[in-house]
Design a protein around this motif. Structure first.
Motif, PDB file in Angstrom:
ATOM      1  N   ALA A 132       9.422 -19.877 -12.196  1.00  0.00           N
ATOM      2  CA  ALA A 132       8.414 -18.825 -12.366  1.00  0.00           C
ATOM      3  C   ALA A 132       9.098 -17.479 -12.587  1.00  0.00           C
ATOM      4  CB  ALA A 132       7.518 -18.760 -11.139  1.00  0.00           C
ATOM      5  N   ASN A 133       8.436 -16.612 -13.352  1.00  0.00           N
ATOM      6  CA  ASN A 133       8.953 -15.262 -13.586  1.00  0.00           C
ATOM      7  C   ASN A 133       7.799 -14.272 -13.494  1.00  0.00           C
ATOM      8  OD1 ASN A 133      10.197 -12.920 -14.316  1.00  0.00           O
ATOM      9  ND2 ASN A 133      10.908 -13.611 -16.308  1.00  0.00           N
ATOM     10  N   PRO A 134       7.585 -13.679 -12.329  1.00  0.00           N
ATOM     11  CA  PRO A 134       6.489 -12.714 -12.185  1.00  0.00           C
ATOM     12  C   PRO A 134       6.729 -11.420 -12.953  1.00  0.00           C
ATOM     13  CG  PRO A 134       7.837 -12.757 -10.192  1.00  0.00           C
ATOM     14  CD  PRO A 134       8.324 -13.870 -11.057  1.00  0.00           C
ATOM     15  N   ASP A 135       7.966 -11.230 -13.475  1.00  0.00           N
ATOM     16  CA  ASP A 135       8.293 -10.010 -14.226  1.00  0.00           C
ATOM     17  C   ASP A 135       8.283 -10.229 -15.737  1.00  0.00           C
ATOM     18  OD1 ASP A 135       8.615  -8.498 -11.892  1.00  0.00           O
ATOM     19  OD2 ASP A 135      10.696  -9.166 -11.671  1.00  0.00           O
ATOM     20  N   LEU A 136       7.825 -11.387 -16.200  1.00  0.00           N
ATOM     21  CA  LEU A 136       7.724 -11.613 -17.639  1.00  0.00           C
ATOM     22  C   LEU A 136       6.719 -10.633 -18.226  1.00  0.00           C
ATOM     23  CD1 LEU A 136       8.755 -13.560 -19.887  1.00  0.00           C
ATOM     24  CD2 LEU A 136       6.627 -14.845 -19.562  1.00  0.00           C
ATOM     25  N   ARG A 137       7.135  -9.894 -19.257  1.00  0.00           N
ATOM     26  CA  ARG A 137       6.288  -8.802 -19.764  1.00  0.00           C
ATOM     27  C   ARG A 137       6.247  -8.805 -21.290  1.00  0.00           C
ATOM     28  NH1 ARG A 137      11.022  -7.067 -17.644  1.00  0.00           N
ATOM     29  NH2 ARG A 137      12.435  -5.826 -18.933  1.00  0.00           N
ATOM     30  N   TRP A 138       5.506  -7.847 -21.818  1.00  0.00           N
ATOM     31  CA  TRP A 138       5.290  -7.724 -23.257  1.00  0.00           C
ATOM     32  C   TRP A 138       6.612  -7.461 -23.995  1.00  0.00           C
ATOM     33  CZ3 TRP A 138       0.627  -8.143 -25.864  1.00  0.00           C
ATOM     34  CH2 TRP A 138      -0.520  -8.198 -25.070  1.00  0.00           C
ATOM     35  N   GLU A 139       6.781  -8.127 -25.114  1.00  0.00           N
ATOM     36  CA  GLU A 139       7.832  -7.756 -26.058  1.00  0.00           C
ATOM     37  C   GLU A 139       7.341  -6.530 -26.824  1.00  0.00           C
ATOM     38  OE1 GLU A 139       9.853 -10.924 -28.491  1.00  0.00           O
ATOM     39  OE2 GLU A 139       8.841  -9.858 -30.133  1.00  0.00           O
ATOM     40  N   ALA A 189      12.095 -15.318 -20.004  1.00  0.00           N
ATOM     41  CA  ALA A 189      12.408 -13.964 -19.552  1.00  0.00           C
ATOM     42  C   ALA A 189      12.517 -13.032 -20.752  1.00  0.00           C
ATOM     43  CB  ALA A 189      13.709 -13.953 -18.746  1.00  0.00           C
ATOM     44  N   ASN A 190      12.558 -11.745 -20.474  1.00  0.00           N
ATOM     45  CA  ASN A 190      12.753 -10.726 -21.515  1.00  0.00           C
ATOM     46  C   ASN A 190      14.216 -10.348 -21.564  1.00  0.00           C
ATOM     47  OD1 ASN A 190       9.959 -10.127 -20.055  1.00  0.00           O
ATOM     48  ND2 ASN A 190       9.748  -9.607 -22.215  1.00  0.00           N
ATOM     49  N   GLY A 191      14.720 -10.170 -22.783  1.00  0.00           N
ATOM     50  CA  GLY A 191      16.119  -9.765 -22.906  1.00  0.00           C
ATOM     51  C   GLY A 191      16.494  -9.483 -24.343  1.00  0.00           C
ATOM     52  N   ILE A 228      21.526  -7.366 -34.371  1.00  0.00           N
ATOM     53  CA  ILE A 228      21.289  -7.623 -32.955  1.00  0.00           C
ATOM     54  C   ILE A 228      22.013  -6.538 -32.171  1.00  0.00           C
ATOM     55  CG2 ILE A 228      21.635  -9.238 -31.053  1.00  0.00           C
ATOM     56  CD1 ILE A 228      21.637 -11.486 -33.143  1.00  0.00           C
ATOM     57  N   THR A 229      21.283  -5.724 -31.436  1.00  0.00           N
ATOM     58  CA  THR A 229      21.901  -4.601 -30.730  1.00  0.00           C
ATOM     59  C   THR A 229      22.205  -4.913 -29.271  1.00  0.00           C
ATOM     60  OG1 THR A 229      19.669  -3.714 -30.376  1.00  0.00           O
ATOM     61  CG2 THR A 229      20.919  -2.859 -32.253  1.00  0.00           C
ATOM     62  N   SER A 230      21.591  -5.965 -28.736  1.00  0.00           N
ATOM     63  CA  SER A 230      21.883  -6.348 -27.356  1.00  0.00           C
ATOM     64  C   SER A 230      21.409  -7.766 -27.108  1.00  0.00           C
ATOM     65  CB  SER A 230      21.193  -5.400 -26.366  1.00  0.00           C
ATOM     66  OG  SER A 230      21.324  -5.867 -25.033  1.00  0.00           O
ATOM     67  N   LEU A 231      22.183  -8.490 -26.298  1.00  0.00           N
ATOM     68  CA  LEU A 231      21.772  -9.814 -25.835  1.00  0.00           C
ATOM     69  C   LEU A 231      21.669  -9.866 -24.312  1.00  0.00           C
ATOM     70  CD1 LEU A 231      23.844 -12.166 -28.184  1.00  0.00           C
ATOM     71  CD2 LEU A 231      21.374 -11.805 -28.209  1.00  0.00           C
ATOM     72  N   THR A 232      21.767  -8.712 -23.684  1.00  0.00           N
ATOM     73  CA  THR A 232      21.722  -8.641 -22.228  1.00  0.00           C
ATOM     74  C   THR A 232      20.353  -9.085 -21.716  1.00  0.00           C
ATOM     75  OG1 THR A 232      23.289  -6.809 -22.224  1.00  0.00           O
ATOM     76  CG2 THR A 232      21.986  -7.134 -20.236  1.00  0.00           C
ATOM     77  N   ASN A 233      20.365  -9.937 -20.706  1.00  0.00           N
ATOM     78  CA  ASN A 233      19.142 -10.414 -20.094  1.00  0.00           C
ATOM     79  C   ASN A 233      19.395 -10.632 -18.604  1.00  0.00           C
ATOM     80  OD1 ASN A 233      19.731 -13.480 -19.569  1.00  0.00           O
ATOM     81  ND2 ASN A 233      20.488 -13.070 -21.637  1.00  0.00           N
TER      82      ASN A 233
END
Length: 458
Positions: A132-139, A189-191, A228-233
Motif C-alpha cells: 500500500a502507498n497512502p502517499d500515491l499522488r497526482w502526476e 509510487a511517484n518518482g 529524463i531529468t530525474s529517476l529519483t524515487n
C-alpha cells in the motif's frame, strides 16, 4: 471434502480480471479579461479529486494563466500595410494525470502466491502481491509557452511560431523492491521527471487566388527534445534502469533500452555489431574496445541511437478549379531510429533445421552462428518516412432537382504511398509511452482505404 473443494484434483477456481470502481470529482473556475481588444488575460484553476490515489493525496490543484497582446490594434500600427494580424502571447499551466492507475493501485493487495500440501492435499497459499502507498499522488505536468501569430500581405501568408517547455514530475510507476521493505515486492509510487522542449512552426499561404482557380497550402514543422531529468524515487536513488526485453531465442537476460538521467525516452542501449570473424561467427564490440563473439549482457552495452524524431512535418494542399476540388496531405518523420526486433527474432539461423528461416534475412549467416540474432546495431534502422496520408478528389454538380441545392461526388484514398528505407512492415510504430521505437511484431500496420461518396445539400 465439502470444507476443501481443492481436495478434488479436477476442481480448481481460476479467477481473471476483476471489478473496480473509480471516482473523479472536479471543481473549475475561470476568469477572462479583455481591454480594448488589445490586452487579453485568462486565468483558471482546477481542483480534482480521485479515489485511485493514496488517502493522503487524493486532491490536486492545477492553475493556469495566459496573456496576449494584439499588437496590430495599437495606434502605432495604423499606418503600416505589412501586417493584417500580429499577436504576441504567453501562457503557463499545470495539469494532473491519473490515467493508467486502477482503483487498487494504492492499496495492499493479496492474492495467490503459490501452493502447498495441506494434510496431503494440494492447496493454494495466499499472501501480499502489492504494498500500500497512502502517499500515491497526482502526476503533474507544467507547460510554459511563448508564441506569436501573424498574417502579412493582406492574409496571403499567415502562421504562428511557438516555443515551449513541458516538465512532467511525480511520474506514476510500479517499482519492484525487496519484499523485506514492501509486502509483495511491488508498489506504485511517484518518482522521476521528464522534460520536453521544442519549437513549432505553422505557415498557411494562398499563393494563387483567381476566379476559376485557387491554391492554399499549409506547412507544419515541429522539433522536440526529450530528456529524463530525474529517476529519483522513494525506493531508489539510481540514475538508470535497463528495460524492454523482447523475447527471442538466445536472448535470455538481454535488454534494448535504458532509462537514464540526461538521455531521452527510447534510448537504445545494446551491443555494437562488428561483422563476422574468419569462422563466419557474429562479432561484437566489448566495453574495452576489443572484439568478441561472446559479449556480456549489460556489461558490453553502448548507446546506439534513440527513437525520438528530430523533425515532424506535415504538408496540406487544397486546389480548386471551377467545379473540381483536390486535397492531399503528406506527413513525415525524420531523425528517428527503430529497433527491428521482429527481424532479429526471425533471423535466428539455428532454427533452420526445424523451421523455415528467411534466406533474405540470413543470407550472410551460417546455421551454426547462434548469436546472429543478438540485439545489436545490426537491427537498428532509420525510422524516417514520408507518407501520403490522404487524398480527395471531388466534383460539384449543378443540381437541377427541386429541393436540392448542390450535389458533390468525391473519391478519397488513405495511406496511398509511403517512402521509407525501413525494412519492416510499417515505420509508423509505437512512439508513445516509456518504450517507443521497438518493432517486436506488436502492432498492426496501417491499412489502405478507398472511399467513394456523395454529398447532398438541401
Amino acid at each position: 471434502s465439502l470444507g476443501n473443494p481443492y481436495a478434488i484434483s479436477s476442481y480448481r477456481i481460476r479467477s481473471a480480471g476483476g471489478i473496480g470502481e473509480k471516482r473523479l470529482i472536479s471543481d473549475f473556475a475561470r476568469l477572462n479579461y479583455n481591454f480594448g481588444d488589445k490586452y487579453l488575460l485568462q486565468g483558471s484553476i482546477r481542483r480534482d479529486g480521485s479515489s485511485v490515489f493514496g488517502a493522503n493525496y487524493r486532491w490536486g490543484y492545477f492553475p493556469s494563466v495566459g496573456a496576449a497582446w494584439r499588437i496590430n490594434n495599437e495606434k502605432f500600427m495604423e499606418n503600416q500595410n505589412l501586417f493584417s494580424d500580429l499577436k504576441l502571447r504567453a501562457s503557463y499551466g499545470v495539469t494532473g494525470n491519473s490515467e493508467g492507475i486502477g482503483p487498487f493501485n494504492a492499496k495492499l493487495v493479496y492474492g495467490i502466491t503459490g501452493s502447498y500440501y495441506n494434510n496431503g492435499i494440494l492447496d493454494n497459499s495466499y499472501g501480499p502481491l502489492q504494498g500500500a502507498n497512502p502517499d500515491l499522488r497526482w502526476e503533474r505536468t507544467s507547460l510554459s509557452n511563448i508564441g506569436i501569430d501573424f498574417a502579412i500581405f493582406k492574409g496571403i501568408l499567415s502562421g504562428s511560431i511557438d516555443v515551449y517547455e513541458k516538465l512532467t514530475k511525480d511520474m506514476l510507476f510500479q517499482y519492484s523492491v525487496s519484499p523485506a521493505l514492501v509486502p509483495g515486492g511491488r508498489i506504485w509510487a511517484n518518482g522521476g521527471s521528464i522534460s520536453n522542449k521544442g519549437v513549432e512552426l505553422m505557415l498557411t499561404s494562398t499563393p494563387i487566388q483567381t476566379k476559376d482557380f485557387s491554391w492554399t497550402t499549409t506547412l507544419n514543422l515541429a522539433n522536440n527534445t526529450n530528456e529524463i531529468t530525474s529517476l529519483t524515487n522513494p525506493y531508489s536513488n539510481g540514475d538508470s534502469i535497463l528495460y524492454v526485453g523482447p523475447r527471442g531465442q538466445g536472448q535470455t537476460g538481454a535488454s534494448l533500452q535504458i532509462l537514464k538521467t540526461g538521455k531521452p525516452l527510447g534510448q537504445f542501449f545494446s551491443f555494437i555489431y562488428e561483422g563476422k570473424n574468419t569462422a563466419g561467427l557474429s562479432q561484437f564490440r566489448k566495453k574495452d574496445g576489443t572484439i568478441t563473439t561472446a559479449p556480456l549482457n549489460g556489461t558490453d552495452y553502448f548507446y546506439i541511437g534513440n527513437a525520438q524524431p528530430k523533425i515532424l512535418a506535415g504538408l496540406n494542399n487544397n486546389f480548386k478549379y471551377k467545379k473540381f476540388d483536390l486535397n492531399f496531405f503528406f506527413r513525415g518523420v525524420f531523425g528517428a531510429k527503430i529497433f527491428n526486433a521482429t527481424r532479429a527474432n526471425l533471423s535466428y539461423t539455428p532454427n533452420a533445421a526445424v523451421s523455415n528461416v528467411s534466406g533474405l534475412l540470413t543470407a550472410a549467416d551460417k546455421v551454426g552462428d547462434a548469436r546472429n540474432s543478438f540485439f545489436s546495431t545490426r537491427y537498428v534502422e532509420s525510422g524516417n518516412y514520408i507518407r501520403l496520408d490522404n487524398a480527395t478528389l471531388g466534383y460539384n454538380i449543378d443540381a437541377k432537382i427541386k429541393g436540392i441545392k448542390n450535389l458533390r461526388v468525391y473519391a478519397t484514398a488513405e495511406n496511398l504511398l509511403t517512402i521509407t528505407k525501413y525494412t519492416g512492415i510499417d515505420p509508423e510504430i509505437n512512439q508513445g509511452g516509456v518504450a517507443p521505437g521497438v518493432d517486436n511484431n506488436n502492432f498492426y500496420p496501417k491499412t489502405r482505404v478507398f472511399m467513394f461518396g456523395l454529398n447532398v445539400s438541401f
